[in-house]
Scaffold this active site. Structure first.
Site, PDB file in Angstrom:
ATOM      1  N   ARG A 106       0.863  -1.176   0.000  1.00 29.17           N
ATOM      2  CA  ARG A 106       0.000   0.000   0.000  1.00 29.17           C
ATOM      3  C   ARG A 106       0.903   1.231   0.000  1.00 29.17           C
ATOM      4  NH1 ARG A 106      -2.076  -3.484   4.043  1.00 29.17           N
ATOM      5  NH2 ARG A 106      -4.165  -4.311   3.551  1.00 29.17           N
ATOM      6  N   LYS A 116      -2.092  -1.694   7.746  1.00 33.37           N
ATOM      7  CA  LYS A 116      -3.269  -1.208   8.464  1.00 33.37           C
ATOM      8  C   LYS A 116      -4.005  -2.378   9.097  1.00 33.37           C
ATOM      9  CE  LYS A 116      -6.664  -1.396   4.700  1.00 33.37           C
ATOM     10  NZ  LYS A 116      -7.712  -0.667   3.970  1.00 33.37           N
ATOM     11  N   HIS A 164      -2.158   2.417  -5.933  1.00 29.89           N
ATOM     12  CA  HIS A 164      -2.742   1.168  -5.434  1.00 29.89           C
ATOM     13  C   HIS A 164      -2.891   0.141  -6.550  1.00 29.89           C
ATOM     14  CE1 HIS A 164      -4.501  -0.829  -1.994  1.00 29.89           C
ATOM     15  NE2 HIS A 164      -5.505  -1.277  -2.738  1.00 29.89           N
ATOM     16  N   ARG A 196      -0.293  -2.483  -6.447  1.00 29.47           N
ATOM     17  CA  ARG A 196      -0.588  -3.555  -5.487  1.00 29.47           C
ATOM     18  C   ARG A 196      -1.508  -4.592  -6.136  1.00 29.47           C
ATOM     19  NH1 ARG A 196      -0.929  -4.940  -0.044  1.00 29.47           N
ATOM     20  NH2 ARG A 196      -2.997  -5.455   0.776  1.00 29.47           N
ATOM     21  N   HIS A 244      -3.827  -9.396   3.948  1.00 30.89           N
ATOM     22  CA  HIS A 244      -5.286  -9.422   4.035  1.00 30.89           C
ATOM     23  C   HIS A 244      -5.738 -10.378   5.130  1.00 30.89           C
ATOM     24  CE1 HIS A 244      -5.547  -8.099  -0.451  1.00 30.89           C
ATOM     25  NE2 HIS A 244      -5.585  -7.060   0.364  1.00 30.89           N
ATOM     26  N   TYR A 273      -8.672  -8.704  -5.473  1.00 29.06           N
ATOM     27  CA  TYR A 273      -7.547  -7.969  -6.035  1.00 29.06           C
ATOM     28  C   TYR A 273      -7.014  -8.615  -7.310  1.00 29.06           C
ATOM     29  CZ  TYR A 273      -6.691  -4.612  -2.253  1.00 29.06           C
ATOM     30  OH  TYR A 273      -6.779  -3.567  -1.382  1.00 29.06           O
TER      31      TYR A 273
END
Length: 421
Positions: free
Chosen positions: A248, A280, A360, A363, A386, A395
């Site tokens: 990220r 995150k 992004h 990614r 994740h 993704y």
């Protein structure tokens, strides 16, 4: 605007972004959680109607002269007590992120404004009417609607399961709070992502084109002794690492020099075998740490080149013992907004502008390409950081040709064909 420079045999087109670098300051929004709870005026509601960016953090919960709604004094005092207890539980005991909890409470206050009643008076129909408001009238994304619904559910879980508060509400208000959010009136999590505007992934050829565009910019900057040389050299390492590790943007900005260590199984990568990434957390749990293995030797080589030759030139105005890996021209840690701006400049240099690419997307690209090479879904999930495999699946951008090749390989491989029964 472009500048055309004629040098001997070649004519070079230099984008304006190469000549002058600009930065866009971030806007800050204040969250007013302590103001009296009031109903927004009809005109204010109409102003927001249909705006997909409407978010409780941006709602102005201030008194208005028309149609204002204020809770009775005893309800307000009781609600404030509940909110303080909720914050103590979520932030203090559970260690959730303060900003995330404030966001949850902003959603709750928005529901109160819409229903014009205290949480212990809410019913299923009130919740469903509010869901219609945020989904149909405000046109929020499905994922955002689910997040808001979850915020209300979490708040009511706290209120309903706290026996002391439950008894106090029943004693003072004559009603017992109940949970009104359930599977029948909430959006469930699905395997496929619902976002209508799914971020595109770059093909391997486009990734190469992006990095080659930065390299061409470096060559031009060196030949014309431009001050853009060092930032472009940093960008080459930056976006190589973002793609190579599937990071990220915030994770790349948070990297420090000490976040790398060797992989004994891949000694050719030197000290850049593994990377400690600060990612995150989910539901405001704060940052989570994961270890990502560098899979490409060229990424390790580019990173080594940057640290040994380029980064020292950015330390001229830096603080003593600066640990940040990627630095701005002022010697400070590179910010997320600066990274976004630099990526768009790289996209322009490489001729990929107009395709909707953002940092992004790199990614998305890495996760898709890792799957294409045969990396398992579980390994890809862990690499990406994740919590759920379904998120990782969202993704992946597998092309039709890749699907056809996989099916053809299975059909033509007699050892893997299924038996006939």
């Amino acid at each position: 605007m472009h500048l055309t420079v004629d040098t001997s045999a070649k004519c070079h087109i230099i984008p304006a972004t190469f000549i002058k670098c600009t930065s866009v300051p971030l806007n800050a929004f204040l969250i007013h959680l302590e103001l009296p709870i009031t109903r927004l005026s009809r005109s204010a509601a109409l102003d927001r109607k249909g705006d997909p960016m409407t978010h409780p953090h941006h709602l102005k919960l201030a008194p208005h002269t028309e149609g204002n709604f204020t809770l009775p004094a005893e309800d307000t005092a009781l609600l404030n007590e509940i909110i303080e207890g909720y914050k103590a539980r979520r932030i203090g005991a559970r260690r959730y992120n303060k900003k995330s909890v404030e966001g949850e409470l902003a959603v709750v206050r928005d529901f109160i404004n819409h229903s014009q009643m205290s949480p212990w008076h809410w019913g299923d129909s009130d919740f469903e009417a509010w869901c219609n408001e945020i989904g149909v009238n405000r046109k929020l994304a499905v994922s955002t609607q689910r997040k808001y619904q979850s915020a209300v559910k979490i708040f009511l879980d706290y209120l309903v399961n706290n026996q002391g508060l439950r008894n106090k509400v029943k004693e003072l208000c004559g009603v017992a709070p109940r949970q009104i959010c359930h599977r029948d009136n909430m959006i469930q999590h699905k395997l496929d992502r619902e976002l209508a505007r799914k971020k595109p992934a770059l093909t391997e050829e486009q990734v190469k084109h992006l990095l080659d565009g930065i390299a061409e910019g470096i060559d031009l900057a060196w030949r014309f002794t431009s001050k853009a040389l060092i930032p472009l050299q940093r960008d080459k390492a930056l976006f190589s690492l973002v793609y190579g590790l599937g990071l990220r943007a915030s994770e790349a900005c948070n990297l420090d020099l000490e976040d790398f260590y060797p992989n004994s199984d891949l000694p050719q990568l030197g000290r850049f075998g593994f990377t400690r990434v600060t990612g995150k957390g989910s539901r405001g749990t704060g940052p989570k740490f994961r270890t990502v293995q560098i899979m490409y030797e060229w990424v390790a080589e580019t990173l080594c080149w940057y640290i040994e030759e380029i980064r020292p030139r950015l330390l001229k105005h830096a603080a003593p013992n600066e640990k940040a890996l990627f630095l701005s021209e002022r010697g400070t840690r590179l910010t997320r907004s600066s990274l976004d701006n630099r990526f768009q400049e790289a996209v322009t240099l490489s001729g990929l502008d107009g395709l909707g690419f953002t940092p992004h997307c790199l990614r998305h690209s890495q996760i898709s390409h890792a799957q294409d090479t045969g990396l398992s879904l579980e390994a890809t999930r862990r690499m990406a950081g994740h919590a759920f495999a379904s998120t990782t699946q969202g993704y992946t951008h597998v092309g039709d040709r890749a699907v056809q090749n996989e099916i053809a390989h299975r059909v033509n491989n007699p050892q893997r064909q299924q038996h006939h029964y």
